[in-house]
Design a protein around this motif. Structure first.
Motif, PDB file in Angstrom:
ATOM      1  N   MET A   9     -13.374 -11.231  -7.188  1.00 49.58           N
ATOM      2  CA  MET A   9     -13.179  -9.792  -7.162  1.00 49.58           C
ATOM      3  C   MET A   9     -13.769  -9.178  -5.902  1.00 49.58           C
ATOM      4  N   GLU A  12     -11.513  -9.896  -3.064  1.00 50.82           N
ATOM      5  CA  GLU A  12     -10.327  -9.017  -3.127  1.00 50.82           C
ATOM      6  C   GLU A  12     -10.650  -7.633  -2.582  1.00 50.82           C
ATOM      7  N   GLU A  13     -11.839  -7.137  -2.937  1.00 46.82           N
ATOM      8  CA  GLU A  13     -12.244  -5.809  -2.462  1.00 46.82           C
ATOM      9  C   GLU A  13     -12.411  -5.827  -0.930  1.00 46.82           C
ATOM     10  N   ALA A  16      -9.043  -5.813   0.669  1.00 44.58           N
ATOM     11  CA  ALA A  16      -8.425  -4.486   0.587  1.00 44.58           C
ATOM     12  C   ALA A  16      -9.067  -3.537   1.606  1.00 44.58           C
ATOM     13  N   ALA A  19      -7.702  -4.349   4.897  1.00 48.09           N
ATOM     14  CA  ALA A  19      -6.303  -3.891   5.008  1.00 48.09           C
ATOM     15  C   ALA A  19      -6.273  -2.397   5.363  1.00 48.09           C
ATOM     16  N   ILE A  20      -7.169  -1.624   4.729  1.00 47.81           N
ATOM     17  CA  ILE A  20      -7.223  -0.179   5.012  1.00 47.81           C
ATOM     18  C   ILE A  20      -7.681   0.050   6.454  1.00 47.81           C
ATOM     19  N   LYS A  22      -7.389  -2.047   9.000  1.00 45.72           N
ATOM     20  CA  LYS A  22      -6.318  -2.492   9.931  1.00 45.72           C
ATOM     21  C   LYS A  22      -5.239  -1.425  10.053  1.00 45.72           C
ATOM     22  N   LYS A  23      -4.880  -0.877   8.894  1.00 42.51           N
ATOM     23  CA  LYS A  23      -3.840   0.159   8.870  1.00 42.51           C
ATOM     24  C   LYS A  23      -4.283   1.372   9.689  1.00 42.51           C
ATOM     25  N   LEU A  93      -4.125   5.308  -2.027  1.00 48.30           N
ATOM     26  CA  LEU A  93      -5.342   4.500  -1.931  1.00 48.30           C
ATOM     27  C   LEU A  93      -6.181   4.640  -3.195  1.00 48.30           C
ATOM     28  N   ALA A  96      -4.823   2.844  -6.268  1.00 50.28           N
ATOM     29  CA  ALA A  96      -4.702   1.376  -6.166  1.00 50.28           C
ATOM     30  C   ALA A  96      -5.835   0.714  -6.972  1.00 50.28           C
ATOM     31  N   PRO A  97      -5.623  -0.541  -7.390  1.00 55.41           N
ATOM     32  CA  PRO A  97      -6.655  -1.215  -8.197  1.00 55.41           C
ATOM     33  C   PRO A  97      -7.834  -1.712  -7.349  1.00 55.41           C
ATOM     34  N   ILE A  98      -8.472  -0.767  -6.691  1.00 52.38           N
ATOM     35  CA  ILE A  98      -9.642  -1.099  -5.870  1.00 52.38           C
ATOM     36  C   ILE A  98     -10.726  -0.056  -6.130  1.00 52.38           C
ATOM     37  N   SER A  99     -11.955  -0.436  -5.809  1.00 50.57           N
ATOM     38  CA  SER A  99     -13.067   0.485  -6.030  1.00 50.57           C
ATOM     39  C   SER A  99     -12.960   1.669  -5.050  1.00 50.57           C
TER      40      SER A  99
END
Lengths: 252, 315
Positions: A9, A12-13, A16, A19-20, A22-23, A93, A96-99
């Motif tokens: 987990m 994964e965080e 994510a 990814a944010i 980089k974007k 954002l 999404a399934p992120i903290s």
């Protein structure tokens, strides 16, 4: 939850958050408000106050690096978040399934990396041009990394205010940034400030970032590097906490 | 099997204003569920609570049995969301937008590349995958937004006004994809102003007005609830000229509308009105060319329910 699941987990965080970041790097680094407030603005400020004064290079260059890192790292969040709020991409954002902290960390990373790149470019140009020598590499690395993270977090904290126009957040940010550059030892050393100025400078994260830069170039500093490190980490944590509180309150 | 969506006493208050007022309903897995209501009725607030964007003041919302407040991440993993505005990143290409959505939904790289390819092909965007989305038409942006919502192959798809303001081709394509995804097992929670869209697509609809659910049933059953909106459509030929006033006098007819040479007689008892209509035609020497009995449209049901709730509230 077993340790393996927790580790998965966490990874994964992290993915994510990256990814944010980089974007944001792809989208916002070359936007006009970013370039103006992050690069042109600190340079203009620096030359307006430094040129023509009898200030030694080993005071000027750490100041220039500090101020550009300060402005560049703190500009990405206020450029990105209001725009994303306007096009409702911020909702993407948050849903999404992120903290929620992962979203903030991703945003902080993009600002911090920008600050690091700009700060490193200034350094890379200054060292050969002015024939400067580095006295303390650890001070430099600590200063650059911690200052970038802390100032990026400052920008994100203010960008958490529910505004859809980057100018609104930049205005507020400059209201904070501009006084700080005069009381944080950039143009005038902290020990040369009047007593009240020295007292106020203790509450500015830029003071400690600049002190680490001075340690890197001059080999001496007003505060212990450990104290500067602790204070910058403390400010970053406080900005993160306040930013998250603002986000929770304003989203309802 | 748990319900895809389960709301219990869900409430959201902004100060003294109750935006959503103790609503409760369930959406079984596999259903296409329509959520209708006028502007400001509480639709968007409900969706924002269901998707974890807004914290409810009271009540609970569960997604496949997972509490959206306490088990937010697990619940959100099951969802795909298409917001009313196509919240794509205009500076990124279609491919980059989908890749980003896949990354924040924890879709493994290989899987997200296969899925992105599949979705872009399904939406006719594969040839434009490297183009920046900023240059796309509104319909194309909406297709990218729906593709982003489907990248994690969600079990539950929230769609907020998915076809609003789009061209006919985009509408048809989007509706086809939604039906296909539903056939594959995806539950669809659809908010729309387009009553005909809800009528065609939804297994059941809920109508919300002023924060309260005023009706929830299949479109067919909802139509049956409004007897006064039943009507007979009739056209005549012959020497006499029928008039709206005369037709209005037929027993059980409450209202008459004429347009395009046809008359529409509203009645709560179509057999009685039909008998009266035959008598009237015979007496006036008119021949009936065509006659249809029509139930109320879902739009009429919607107007009736939302306006009566309004009247009830005012009284």
């Amino acid at each position: 939850m077993d340790q393996c699941a927790r580790r998965l987990m966490f990874l994964e965080e992290l993915e994510a958050a990256w990814a944010i970041a980089k974007k944001d790097i792809k989208i916002y680094y070359l936007k006009a408000p970013t370039l103006m407030f992050a690069i042109l603005f600190p340079f203009a400020m620096f030359f307006a106050f430094a040129v023509g004064r009898e200030v030694p290079l080993n005071t000027l260059i750490p100041g220039l690096v500090s101020i550009t890192v300060f402005f560049s790292a703190s500009s990405i969040g206020p450029s990105a978040l209001p725009l994303e709020r306007r096009i409702k991409a911020y909702d993407r954002l948050v849903s999404a399934p992120i903290s929620p902290y992962t979203v903030i960390i991703g945003k902080v990373l993009s600002g911090a990396i920008f600050g690091l790149i700009i700060g490193s470019l200034i350094l890379a140009a200054s060292l050969p041009i002015f024939g400067m020598q580095l006295s303390n590499l650890l001070g430099l690395l600590l200063g650059l990394v911690l200052a970038s993270l802390c100032f990026s977090m400052l920008g994100i904290m203010l960008a958490m205010l529910p505004r859809e126009n980057p100018g609104d957040v930049m205005l507020l940010l400059n209201f904070i940034r501009l006084p700080l550059i005069f009381i944080s030892g950039i143009f005038i050393k902290v020990d040369a400030l009047p007593y009240w100025g020295q007292a106020v400078s203790a509450f500015s994260p830029l003071t400690y970032a600049n002190d680490l830069m001075r340690l890197a170039f001059e080999g001496t500093s007003a505060f212990s590097p450990l104290l500067s490190t602790a204070v910058l980490v403390g400010f970053s944590a406080a900005f993160l906490y306040v930013g998250r509180r603002i986000d929770m309150r304003t989203r309802g | 099997m748990p319900n895809a969506v389960e709301l219990s006493g869900l409430t959201k208050a902004y100060g003294a204003l109750l935006a959503v007022d103790h609503i409760s309903f369930r959406v079984p897995e596999g259903e296409i569920f329509g959520f209708l209501g006028p502007n400001g009725a509480g639709k968007t607030t409900t969706i924002r609570m269901l998707t974890g964007l807004v914290t409810p003041t009271e009540g609970t919302a569960k997604i496949f049995g997972l509490d959206i407040q306490n088990e937010a991440k697990e619940a959100k993993r099951c969802m795909g969301i298409v917001w009313e505005e196509s919240n794509v990143y205009p500076e990124l290409s279609a491919w980059e937008n989908l890749a980003f959505a896949g990354e924040i939904y924890h879709v493994a790289k290989k899987r997200r590349e296969t899925r992105a390819h599949e979705l872009l092909e399904m939406f006719g965007l594969l040839a434009r995958k490297e183009d920046k989305v900023g240059g796309f038409s509104k319909g194309m942006k909406r297709r990218v937004a729906i593709s982003m919502a489907l990248i994690n192959s969600p079990r539950l798809l929230f769609l907020d006004e998915p076809t609003s303001g789009l061209d006919v081709q985009s509408n048809m394509m989007i509706r086809d994809v939604i039906r296909n995804e539903n056939r594959k097992g995806t539950t669809v929670f659809l908010t729309t102003h387009n009553i005909e869209e809800a009528n065609q697509m939804c297994d059941r609809v809920a109508i919300i007005n002023r924060g309260k659910i005023v009706a929830i049933d299949s479109p067919e059953n909802l139509r049956k609830t409004i007897k006064s909106a039943q009507s007979i459509e009739v056209s005549f030929y012959g020497t006499g000229e029928p008039s709206e006033g005369e037709l209005r006098m037929i027993q059980s007819v409450s209202r008459v509308i004429s347009s395009g040479g046809k008359f529409r007689l509203f009645t709560d008892d179509p057999p009685v009105a039909l008998e009266g209509l035959w008598d009237y035609a015979r007496k006036r020497g008119l021949r009936i060319m065509g006659v249809n009995t029509l139930g109320p449209t879902l739009e009429e049901v919607y107007v009736s329910l939302t306006s009566s709730a309004e009247v009830g509230r005012r009284s």
